[in-house]
Write a protein that holds these residues in place. Sequence first.
Motif, PDB file in Angstrom:
ATOM      1  N   LEU A  81      39.474  47.112  47.649  1.00 14.39           N
ATOM      2  CA  LEU A  81      39.126  46.001  46.688  1.00 14.39           C
ATOM      3  C   LEU A  81      40.243  45.474  45.754  1.00 14.39           C
ATOM      4  O   LEU A  81      40.663  44.538  45.589  1.00 14.39           O
ATOM      5  N   PHE A  82      41.165  46.421  45.501  1.00 14.51           N
ATOM      6  CA  PHE A  82      42.200  46.402  44.286  1.00 14.51           C
ATOM      7  C   PHE A  82      43.510  46.543  44.885  1.00 14.51           C
ATOM      8  O   PHE A  82      44.444  46.614  44.090  1.00 14.51           O
ATOM      9  N   ASN A  83      43.911  46.463  46.358  1.00 12.43           N
ATOM     10  CA  ASN A  83      45.186  46.560  46.820  1.00 12.43           C
ATOM     11  C   ASN A  83      45.392  45.335  47.750  1.00 12.43           C
ATOM     12  O   ASN A  83      44.837  45.173  48.828  1.00 12.43           O
ATOM     13  N   PRO A  84      46.072  44.644  47.004  1.00 11.63           N
ATOM     14  CA  PRO A  84      46.314  43.149  47.578  1.00 11.63           C
ATOM     15  C   PRO A  84      47.226  43.400  49.296  1.00 11.63           C
ATOM     16  O   PRO A  84      47.014  42.423  49.830  1.00 11.63           O
ATOM     17  N   GLU A 101      42.050  40.743  39.792  1.00 11.70           N
ATOM     18  CA  GLU A 101      42.868  41.306  40.596  1.00 11.70           C
ATOM     19  C   GLU A 101      42.007  41.664  41.842  1.00 11.70           C
ATOM     20  O   GLU A 101      42.590  42.598  42.398  1.00 11.70           O
ATOM     21  N   VAL A 102      41.345  40.877  42.277  1.00 14.56           N
ATOM     22  CA  VAL A 102      40.543  41.033  43.495  1.00 14.56           C
ATOM     23  C   VAL A 102      40.614  39.766  44.518  1.00 14.56           C
ATOM     24  O   VAL A 102      40.763  38.728  43.969  1.00 14.56           O
ATOM     25  N   SER A 103      40.284  39.955  45.759  1.00 17.99           N
ATOM     26  CA  SER A 103      40.286  38.772  46.561  1.00 17.99           C
ATOM     27  C   SER A 103      38.546  38.602  46.897  1.00 17.99           C
ATOM     28  O   SER A 103      37.988  39.439  47.343  1.00 17.99           O
ATOM     29  N   ALA A 104      38.322  37.237  46.243  1.00 17.47           N
ATOM     30  CA  ALA A 104      37.037  37.031  46.535  1.00 17.47           C
ATOM     31  C   ALA A 104      36.429  37.069  48.054  1.00 17.47           C
ATOM     32  O   ALA A 104      35.479  37.591  48.581  1.00 17.47           O
ATOM     33  N   TRP A 105      37.235  36.578  48.908  1.00 16.53           N
ATOM     34  CA  TRP A 105      37.014  36.686  50.233  1.00 16.53           C
ATOM     35  C   TRP A 105      36.985  38.167  50.840  1.00 16.53           C
ATOM     36  O   TRP A 105      35.834  38.418  51.541  1.00 16.53           O
ATOM     37  N   TRP A 106      37.862  38.950  50.602  1.00 17.32           N
ATOM     38  CA  TRP A 106      37.518  40.244  51.192  1.00 17.32           C
ATOM     39  C   TRP A 106      36.460  41.021  50.567  1.00 17.32           C
ATOM     40  O   TRP A 106      35.929  41.785  51.263  1.00 17.32           O
TER      41      TRP A 106
END
Length: 224
Positions: A81-84, A101-106
């Motif tokens: 969740l926190f690894n782009p 710092e998260v992707s909503a999609w992921w």
Amino acid sequence: MGKRIAPALGLFFLSPLIGEFLLGNLPVTMLVALITLAPLYGGGALLVRELARRRGVGWPGIVLLAVAYGLIEEGLVTRSLFNPGFAGMDLRSYAWIPGVEVSAWWTVFVLGVHVVGSICVPIAVMESLVPARASEPWLRRPGLVVAGCCSSWGRRPRRCSRRIRTIPGSGGSRAWPCWRACWCSSPCAAAPPPRRAPSGPDGGPGAGRCSRSRWRPGPRSGCP
């Protein structure tokens, strides 16, 4: 005793079967991976169900506990969740939320996979097979301790998953973290990580092949 804990054992193995094999993350030829996946997924599913049924919170409680399970799994264990750049993906390009710092999609995708595929569907299937015991606990206190220990042990091999980028035959470049856990828990983990042949339009070994896995968003290069 065997008849009493039969539904719990069924859920223990059904959770990884649905969450990984039925969803297509692993091929059926890798059923031996259940040895590692069952403690991880089955232990978590048992804990979620037993806590919800003992507290009498019903399906709303099961769903909330399943979300918590997914957050722990992807936020603390794999840390996806926190690894782009998780698994080679550029998550900053897909509904990235600054500050958090998260992707909503992921986040929605991977939590949905855990809530539906790993927890809720296996519980619903097993409870439908034993309707008379669907609303009652299946384990006593020692069984809860065993389930918790299994879930904790199942998370241990995933710490070394960063060493493995791609596993041959795993179904994609993402290699799904649980497959990496199976690999890392085996003696094969001591060998150097395998390398993939480069792909490109120049006629190399990987020419003409799709360059992204089915779990990675965005346009495919070299795909029909």
